[in-house]
Enzyme design. Structure first.
Site, short mmCIF file in Angstrom:
data_model
loop_
_atom_site.label_atom_id
_atom_site.label_comp_id
_atom_site.label_asym_id
_atom_site.label_seq_id
_atom_site.Cartn_x
_atom_site.Cartn_y
_atom_site.Cartn_z
N HIS A 101 -0.56 10.53 -0.52
CA HIS A 101 -0.89 9.23 -1.12
C HIS A 101 -2.32 9.29 -1.65
O HIS A 101 -3.15 10.03 -1.14
CB HIS A 101 -0.74 8.08 -0.12
CG HIS A 101 -1.46 8.30 1.16
ND1 HIS A 101 -0.95 9.10 2.17
CD2 HIS A 101 -2.65 7.84 1.61
CE1 HIS A 101 -1.80 9.12 3.17
NE2 HIS A 101 -2.84 8.37 2.86
N HIS A 103 -5.62 6.87 -2.53
CA HIS A 103 -6.25 5.55 -2.35
C HIS A 103 -7.00 5.15 -3.62
O HIS A 103 -7.73 5.96 -4.20
CB HIS A 103 -7.31 5.61 -1.23
CG HIS A 103 -6.77 5.91 0.12
ND1 HIS A 103 -6.55 4.93 1.06
CD2 HIS A 103 -6.43 7.08 0.73
CE1 HIS A 103 -6.11 5.48 2.19
NE2 HIS A 103 -6.03 6.78 2.01
P1 AMP Z 1 -4.89 8.20 5.22
O1 AMP Z 1 -5.80 7.99 6.41
O2 AMP Z 1 -5.56 8.72 4.01
O3 AMP Z 1 -3.66 8.99 5.62
O4 AMP Z 1 -4.44 6.74 4.81
C1 AMP Z 1 -3.32 6.10 5.34
C2 AMP Z 1 -3.40 4.67 4.87
O5 AMP Z 1 -2.13 4.10 4.97
C3 AMP Z 1 -4.37 3.80 5.68
O6 AMP Z 1 -5.36 3.25 4.82
C4 AMP Z 1 -3.46 2.73 6.27
O7 AMP Z 1 -4.07 1.47 6.34
C5 AMP Z 1 -2.28 2.75 5.32
N1 AMP Z 1 -1.00 2.33 5.89
C6 AMP Z 1 -0.44 2.76 7.04
N2 AMP Z 1 0.75 2.17 7.22
C7 AMP Z 1 0.93 1.35 6.14
C8 AMP Z 1 1.97 0.46 5.77
N3 AMP Z 1 3.06 0.27 6.52
N4 AMP Z 1 1.84 -0.22 4.60
C9 AMP Z 1 0.72 -0.05 3.83
N5 AMP Z 1 -0.27 0.77 4.15
C10 AMP Z 1 -0.18 1.46 5.29
#
Ligand code: AMP
Ligand code: ZN
Length: 141
Positions: A101, A103
């Protein structure tokens, strides 16, 4: 190409509802559930890739094109002053969900968002050695 126990696979294909700002055949863009700033978005490919190293070149090109478009829309809609495009690979790099993903974090002058690192410096000749080792590794990819 989904992974059974992957929450972002389920969100990307709509099985779990999300605040979706954009969707096409290959991607869904959602609002992060725990945003660094309001409007913080995540670009999710609909196919499962653990990280950037698994994402193919074609999809990688499309991700950056989409990031440019979504961030332009965020800037227009939110009136933010800047946007961080951030993408974590591996636990050491802060990845917590192991489905690729990207950001997109809206930024404002004087906001309190922290994306910090302490800077290092190179010893004499060290930068060249590091540079050469990466160049060498590139040849084998
Ligand atoms: P990373 O630390 O780069 O893997 O980012 C994961 C991101 O996913 C974090 O910013 C979380 O807040 C976000 N996240 C986790 N679960 C969900 C969800 N169910 N819906 C939307 N965002 C999520
Ligand atoms: Zn997945």
């Amino acid at each position: 190409m989904k992974k059974d126990d992957c929450i972002f696979c389920k969100i990307a294909d709509g099985e779990i509802p999300s605040a979706t700002v954009y969707e096409d055949d290959l991607f869904r863009v959602i609002l992060d559930i725990a945003p660094a700033a309001k409007g913080h978005a995540l670009i999710l490919p609909k196919n499962h890739y653990d990280n950037l190293w698994e994402l193919g070149e074609e999809e990688a090109k499309k991700v950056i094109g989409l990031a440019a478009k979504i961030s332009a829309a965020q800037k227009k809609a939110l009136g933010c002053d800047g946007i961080n495009v951030l993408q974590n690979n591996g636990i050491a790099a802060g990845q917590s969900v192991f489905h690729f993903h990207m950001h997109l974090i809206p930024r404002y002058e004087e906001d309190q968002v922290e994306i910090p690192w302490k800077t290092l410096s190179y010893e004499d000749g060290e930068a060249q050695t590091v540079c050469d080792s990466i160049k060498e590794a590139m040849k084998e990819l």
